[in-house]
Design an enzyme around this catalytic site. Structure first.
Site, PDB file in Angstrom:
ATOM      1  N   ASP A  15     -46.090  16.780  44.032  1.00  0.00           N
ATOM      2  CA  ASP A  15     -44.847  16.066  45.699  1.00  0.00           C
ATOM      3  C   ASP A  15     -45.400  16.073  46.230  1.00  0.00           C
ATOM      4  OD1 ASP A  15     -43.693  18.473  43.424  1.00  0.00           O
ATOM      5  OD2 ASP A  15     -43.807  19.625  44.480  1.00  0.00           O
TER       6      ASP A  15
ATOM      7  N   MET B  33     -40.081  15.947  38.894  1.00  0.00           N
ATOM      8  CA  MET B  33     -40.058  17.196  39.855  1.00  0.00           C
ATOM      9  C   MET B  33     -40.102  16.869  41.166  1.00  0.00           C
ATOM     10  SD  MET B  33     -44.524  19.332  37.879  1.00  0.00           S
ATOM     11  CE  MET B  33     -43.934  20.583  37.131  1.00  0.00           C
TER      12      MET B  33
END
Ligand code: F6P
Length: 320
Positions: A129, A171
Site C-alpha cells: 500500500d 488494493m
C-alpha cells in the site's frame, strides 16, 4: 550489547519480504550476531514458534514473493496477555532486539510492545500500500503497481476492441496510492480513491460527453477503500446506458517475484535495520525517502500518510 536478534514478518505479505529476511539474517551473522526467525509474526512470539537461522536458511529466497517466515494478523497481540506471553519468549530465548518487517499496523504494535517491555524494536517498511508515513517507498509497492499495471494493460486491449467501460478495483483499504499510480501509468481515464469523495455523476457525465464525440472505451481505477468495483459498474451502466464491467485484482497484486527495485530496497533496509540495532537504536522504522535509506520514529511512521492527490488527479485528467 546485542548478541541475539530475532526477525519476523507481520500483517499483509509484500513482495520483497524474503530478500529483507535474507539481508537481516546474513548481515546479522556477518556482525557475529545470532539470528532467530519467528514464524507467523507476533503469533510466533506468543507461541514460542521460532528457530535459529543460519546462512543457508535464507538460500534461494531472494526471488520469491511472500515470506518464508509466514505472516499473520494477530488479534491476540493487541491484548495485555498476548504481549506478556510474547515478552516471556523474548526473555526465555535471550533476544536482545527485534526486526519487525511490515507496515504501519506492525509498527504500531512494535512501538507499544517495545516501549512497554523495553525491547529494542527496529522496523523495516514493507507494504504494497506504500502508506507508511515519512517513507517515500515501501518494500513491495513497486512490484504491486507493476503487477496491477500489467493487468490493466491487458484489460485495455478488450476495452478498446469491444468498446467497453471497465472499473478495475485495486488494493488500498485506507489509501489511494496504488490506485493513483496505476491510473496514471496505465493511461486510465478516471480514478476513485478513499481520500476524496467519489462524484459518480461527474464521471458519468464525462463518459457520456466523450461517447458523443466517439470515445467508446474507459478504464476507471477504484481503490478498494473507495467502494466496490461491482457497485460502481452497476451504477455507471444505469447512469450512462453503456456496458460497464467490473474486475477486482485483489491478492494478485500482493504476490509474485519482487522487482529489482523491491529487492534492492529490501536488501538495503535489512542491513540498515541490523546496523541500527547494533548501534543501540530502537523504536524506529527503516525506509526509503528522498532517494536514500532513512529511519523514521515509529510514532511518526504510524501517523496517517497524507498524499498530494490534486496534482496526480489533474495530470490524469489532462492526459485523458
Ligand atoms: O495491507 C495491505 C493490504 O493489501 C490492503 O491493501 C488490503 O486492504 C489488505 O491488505 C487485505 O488484507 P487481507 O489479505 O488480510 O484481507
Amino acid at each position: 550489547m546485542m548478541k541475539r536478534i530475532a526477525v519476523l514478518t507481520t500483517g499483509g505479505d509484500a513482495p520483497g519480504m524474503n530478500p529483507a529476511i535474507r539481508s537481516v539474517v546474513r548481515c546479522g551473522l556477518a556482525n557475529n550476531l545470532e539470528v532467530m526467525g519467528v514464524t507467523r509474526g507476533w503469533w510466533g512470539l506468543i507461541n514460542e514458534d521460532l528457530k535459529t537461522m543460519d546462512h543457508r536458511s535464507v538460500s534461494g529466497i531472494i526471488s520469491q514473493g511472500g515470506t518464508v517466515l509466514k505472516t499473520a494478523r494477530c488479534a491476540e497481540f493487541t491484548t495485555e496477555e498476548g504481549q506478556a506471553r510474547a515478552f516471556n519468549t523474548v526473555k526465555k530465548f535471550g533476544i536482545d532486539g527485534l526486526v519487525v518487517i511490515g507496515g504501519n499496523g506492525s509498527f504500531f504494535a512494535a512501538h507499544k510492545f517495545g516501549t512497554k517491555y523495553n525491547v529494542p524494536c527496529i522496523g523495516i517498511a514493507a507494504s504494497i500500500d506504500n502508506d507508511v508515513n515519512g517513507v517515500d517507498v515501501t518494500i513491495g509497492y513497486d512490484t504491486a503497481i507493476n503487477t496491477a499495471l500489467s493487468a490493466i494493460d491487458n484489460i485495455r486491449d478488450t476495452a478498446t476492441s469491444m468498446e467497453r467501460i471497465f472499473v478495475v478495483e485495486v488494493m488500498g483499504r485506507d489509501c489511494g496510492i496504488i490506485a493513483l499510480a496505476v491510473a496514471l501509468a496505465g493511461g486510465c481515464e478516471d480514478v476513485f480513491i478513499p481520500e476524496r469523495p467519489v462524484d459518480l455523476e461527474a464521471s458519468c457525465h464525462n463518459i457520456v460527453q466523450g461517447n458523443l464525440i466517439g470515445k467508446a472505451s474507459w478504464i476507471i481505477v477504484a481503490a478498494e477503500g473507495a467502494g466496490k468495483a461491482e457497485d460502481f459498474a452497476k451504477r455507471i451502466t444505469e447512469m450512462t446506458s453503456l456496458e460497464t464491467r467490473a474486475i477486482t485484482l485483489g491478492h494478485i497484486q500482493r504476490g509474485g517475484r519482487p522487482t529489482a527495485f523491491s529487492r534492492d530496497l529490501a536488501l538495503k533496509l535489512g542491513k540498515a535495520a541490523v546496523d541500527a540495532l547494533i548501534a543501540g537504536e530502537k523504536d524506529k522504522a527503516m525506509g526509503f525517502t528522498g532517494g536514500k535509506v532513512v529511519s523514521v520514529d515509529f510514532e511518526i511512521a504510524t501517523k496517517k500518510k497524507v498524499i498530494n492527490t490534486d496534482d496526480i488527479l489533474k495530470l490524469i485528467k489532462t492526459l485523458t
